[in-house]
Design a protein around this motif. Sequence first.
Motif, mmCIF file in Angstrom:
data_model
loop_
_atom_site.group_PDB
_atom_site.id
_atom_site.type_symbol
_atom_site.label_atom_id
_atom_site.label_comp_id
_atom_site.label_asym_id
_atom_site.label_seq_id
_atom_site.Cartn_x
_atom_site.Cartn_y
_atom_site.Cartn_z
ATOM 1 N N MET A 146 -5.314 -12.400 -27.476
ATOM 2 C CA MET A 146 -5.150 -13.557 -26.594
ATOM 3 C C MET A 146 -5.205 -14.830 -27.431
ATOM 4 N N SER A 196 -23.837 -17.624 -21.454
ATOM 5 C CA SER A 196 -23.437 -17.732 -20.057
ATOM 6 C C SER A 196 -23.959 -19.020 -19.471
ATOM 7 N N ILE A 197 -23.136 -19.588 -18.658
ATOM 8 C CA ILE A 197 -23.475 -20.886 -18.100
ATOM 9 C C ILE A 197 -23.240 -20.812 -16.607
ATOM 10 N N THR A 198 -24.185 -21.262 -15.855
ATOM 11 C CA THR A 198 -23.983 -21.256 -14.415
ATOM 12 C C THR A 198 -23.025 -22.367 -14.042
ATOM 13 N N GLN A 227 -12.312 -16.751 -12.985
ATOM 14 C CA GLN A 227 -13.296 -17.633 -13.613
ATOM 15 C C GLN A 227 -13.014 -19.082 -13.251
ATOM 16 N N THR A 287 -16.352 -22.036 -26.103
ATOM 17 C CA THR A 287 -15.289 -21.348 -26.819
ATOM 18 C C THR A 287 -15.699 -20.860 -28.199
ATOM 19 N N THR A 320 -18.080 -9.604 -19.383
ATOM 20 C CA THR A 320 -16.736 -9.384 -19.903
ATOM 21 C C THR A 320 -15.871 -8.532 -18.969
ATOM 22 N N ASN A 353 -16.343 -21.561 -19.453
ATOM 23 C CA ASN A 353 -15.748 -22.798 -19.919
ATOM 24 C C ASN A 353 -16.777 -23.565 -20.724
ATOM 25 N N GLY A 354 -16.332 -24.072 -21.815
ATOM 26 C CA GLY A 354 -17.238 -24.906 -22.575
ATOM 27 C C GLY A 354 -17.922 -24.163 -23.701
ATOM 28 N N ILE A 392 -20.980 -24.315 -10.953
ATOM 29 C CA ILE A 392 -20.870 -24.517 -9.525
ATOM 30 C C ILE A 392 -19.392 -24.736 -9.237
ATOM 31 N N LYS A 424 -14.012 -19.902 -9.961
ATOM 32 C CA LYS A 424 -15.450 -19.617 -9.915
ATOM 33 C C LYS A 424 -15.801 -18.726 -8.734
ATOM 34 N N VAL A 454 -26.622 -25.117 -15.357
ATOM 35 C CA VAL A 454 -28.032 -25.070 -15.041
ATOM 36 C C VAL A 454 -28.747 -23.963 -15.814
ATOM 37 N N SER A 455 -28.346 -22.736 -15.588
ATOM 38 C CA SER A 455 -29.125 -21.666 -16.176
ATOM 39 C C SER A 455 -28.197 -20.589 -16.713
ATOM 40 N N THR A 504 -13.452 -16.942 -23.026
ATOM 41 C CA THR A 504 -12.842 -17.671 -21.925
ATOM 42 C C THR A 504 -13.633 -17.516 -20.639
ATOM 43 N N THR A 505 -14.573 -16.591 -20.613
ATOM 44 C CA THR A 505 -15.306 -16.410 -19.369
ATOM 45 C C THR A 505 -16.149 -17.621 -19.036
ATOM 46 N N THR A 521 -16.169 -29.647 -21.103
ATOM 47 C CA THR A 521 -17.502 -29.326 -20.621
ATOM 48 C C THR A 521 -18.020 -30.369 -19.651
ATOM 49 N N PRO A 559 -27.084 -16.880 -16.259
ATOM 50 C CA PRO A 559 -27.203 -15.789 -15.308
ATOM 51 C C PRO A 559 -27.581 -14.444 -15.916
ATOM 52 N N HIS A 579 -24.003 -11.735 -28.605
ATOM 53 C CA HIS A 579 -24.723 -12.525 -27.619
ATOM 54 C C HIS A 579 -23.725 -13.330 -26.792
ATOM 55 N N ILE A 580 -23.564 -12.912 -25.566
ATOM 56 C CA ILE A 580 -22.591 -13.601 -24.725
ATOM 57 C C ILE A 580 -23.271 -14.795 -24.072
ATOM 58 N N ASP A 592 -11.996 -12.444 -25.145
ATOM 59 C CA ASP A 592 -12.076 -12.582 -23.694
ATOM 60 C C ASP A 592 -13.353 -13.263 -23.249
ATOM 61 N N SER A 593 -14.414 -12.853 -23.905
ATOM 62 C CA SER A 593 -15.698 -13.380 -23.472
ATOM 63 C C SER A 593 -15.762 -14.884 -23.692
ATOM 64 N N GLN A 616 -11.847 -26.313 -23.692
ATOM 65 C CA GLN A 616 -12.479 -26.177 -22.384
ATOM 66 C C GLN A 616 -13.389 -27.370 -22.154
#
Lengths: 295, 336
Positions: free
Chosen positions: A1, B22-24, B166, B13, A91, B10-11, B26, B169, A15-16, B7-8, A9, A18, B19-20, B4-5, A7
């Motif tokens: 890809m 992750s951002i909550t 994604q 990259t 993923t 945003n922000g 809204i 959301k 916030v947290s 793009t899951t 921000t 998940p 270690h993936i 892929d991970s 992206q």
Amino acid sequence: MSVAGPQPTVQLPSVSTPLQNYSKDKKVGEGTYAVVYLGKQITTKRNIAIKEIKTGLFKDGLDMSAIREVKYLQELKHPNVIELVDVFSTTNNLNLVLEFLPCDLEMLIKDKSIVFKSSDIKSWLLMTLRGVHHCHRNFILHRDLKPNNLLIAPDGHLKLADFGLARSLGNPNENLSSNVVTRWYRAPELLFGSRHYTGAIDIWSVGIIFAELMLRIPYLPGKDDVDQIDVTFRALGTPTEQIWPNVSSLPMYNALHVYPPPSRQELRQRFSAATEKALDLLILMTQLDPKSKTN
Amino acid sequence: MSKDSTTTDNGTTKSTTIHIPSITQISRPFFSNKEISFLHSQTISDSLKLHYKSTKDQVFQLLFQICKSMKFPLRMLSTAMNYYQRYYLFNKFELNSNDILDDPYLISLSCLFLASKVEDCIKKLKDFQQTYNKIKNIDESISIDNLSFLEYQRKALLQIECKLLQIIKFDFNLGNNHPSIKMNIDYLLIQFCKQLKINYKISILSWFIQFDIIQTPLCLVIPPHCIAVGIIIVALNLKPKELHIEDNTDDDYDEILNSIDCERLNCPEVLVNESIIYILDYYIHQYNNSILKNYLPEKDPITNKDQVFNFMNLKTKFNDLQDLCYQIKEKDFIQN
């Protein structure tokens, strides 16, 4: 890809995290499109259930029922509807974080060591109807009400769950599928293959669950779709043009054995513990003609 | 798949390790115009701005053809158009990329497919692919990377779907917390016209306008019910004496206009006004490319001027309104 583009921000409230926010402790079940785990919300120590949906597994991408479940549970917040706490993705998977509800009505019905008092049945029925009413006033049909989908919280609250078949009542011109609701709880208009129906199908299911709560065995256990028609009308009478105008124009209304409607006395014998008022309610909820069903 | 991970979320990259991050997030169903131009400046390079616009028109034309041939309702089309425009707020618009995942047409097909699920009009992905390939004249019999073409295409479509999920959301209601408010303008428009007892002529005129407007990014800025009211107000103001429609009832449009109570329809007036200004601007600049053009006479039968002048006149009329909105907005801004 290739690069997914810068992206931005900005503006997104982050916030947290998940993944680290929830623990997956124990696998408790595997459905057609999901695996359910028990876990905890780490920050609050709250028990939760995580429904992990395998998005990559399907020929047609994310399963429709997952979309429905998220879509409708996002909208519905009610003490008698299961709470969708969070949605997050890893993923390959989509994860729904749901309220943890350890028990369902089917388990209780099957556990013969538990005696149901009439007050138990009354309160379960009331909570079910409150939940259903909340769905209906938001123009959403549940379309899969059965004891197995009525979950019970540790504090005794009953909550509707599994919105994988739910849909909103939108445009009256639209055809709906009649192949919904688990067979034993399927309303007569669905058995006849009606493509237009209303909240009455959910009320019918609640009526049949009500009967099952009193009998402690399934009320109308059809072996297959054809048998279901026979079992249903043997118990409640075959609908005719007189009690249900235009019923004969429904697609699958043919070659019916005509059973007489049950007399009050017969129902009294079948539901020996039911009071007269309980019978009245049961009769109202299992009216054959959807238009005359109480709501 | 490690990419892929990235793009899951945003922000994030940068990170591609085990270690993936992750951002909550809204759900953001709506953006301000400023935000949209900022996001576009990040995803669409200046040299491609015009291409983005023309590609969008072609893509939407294609989607329309698919919807028509597969007999999908209009609401699905507008949802897909919303997703497509949303997609390019966060992903780079590429025209000559070799990567199939960057193909705007394929992206739009994935949008349509997701819209079909969200709008409860599900059909098999294969049917979508076949209709698409037929309209685009794509040879399905070749094979790529040891996969049949359909399989290869399917994989790409599902990867795009994953990205789309994604981006929206997992918010399948896009801003409508109340499920009885349908997200689609066409449905709302019909309901409002009925409520306001608007005749067939104005209703269908509003409907044509709606058809133009769903293709614009306005749906990313203003909620659908406010756009619907804006469209109705514009249609009533146009007072078309001659429309290619058989209906001779000429009601008192001014009376209906006065009776529109935005509050009662739960539409904040600021948003309705903003949609009115947008619609008028759209026609002032795009009238010749619009669908509406096919249904209005070339020249206004009363003033004998081009139709576009009607929109300009209306714009001057509504400019006062606009000033008012800016005042209100500024006040809000200061308060916040």
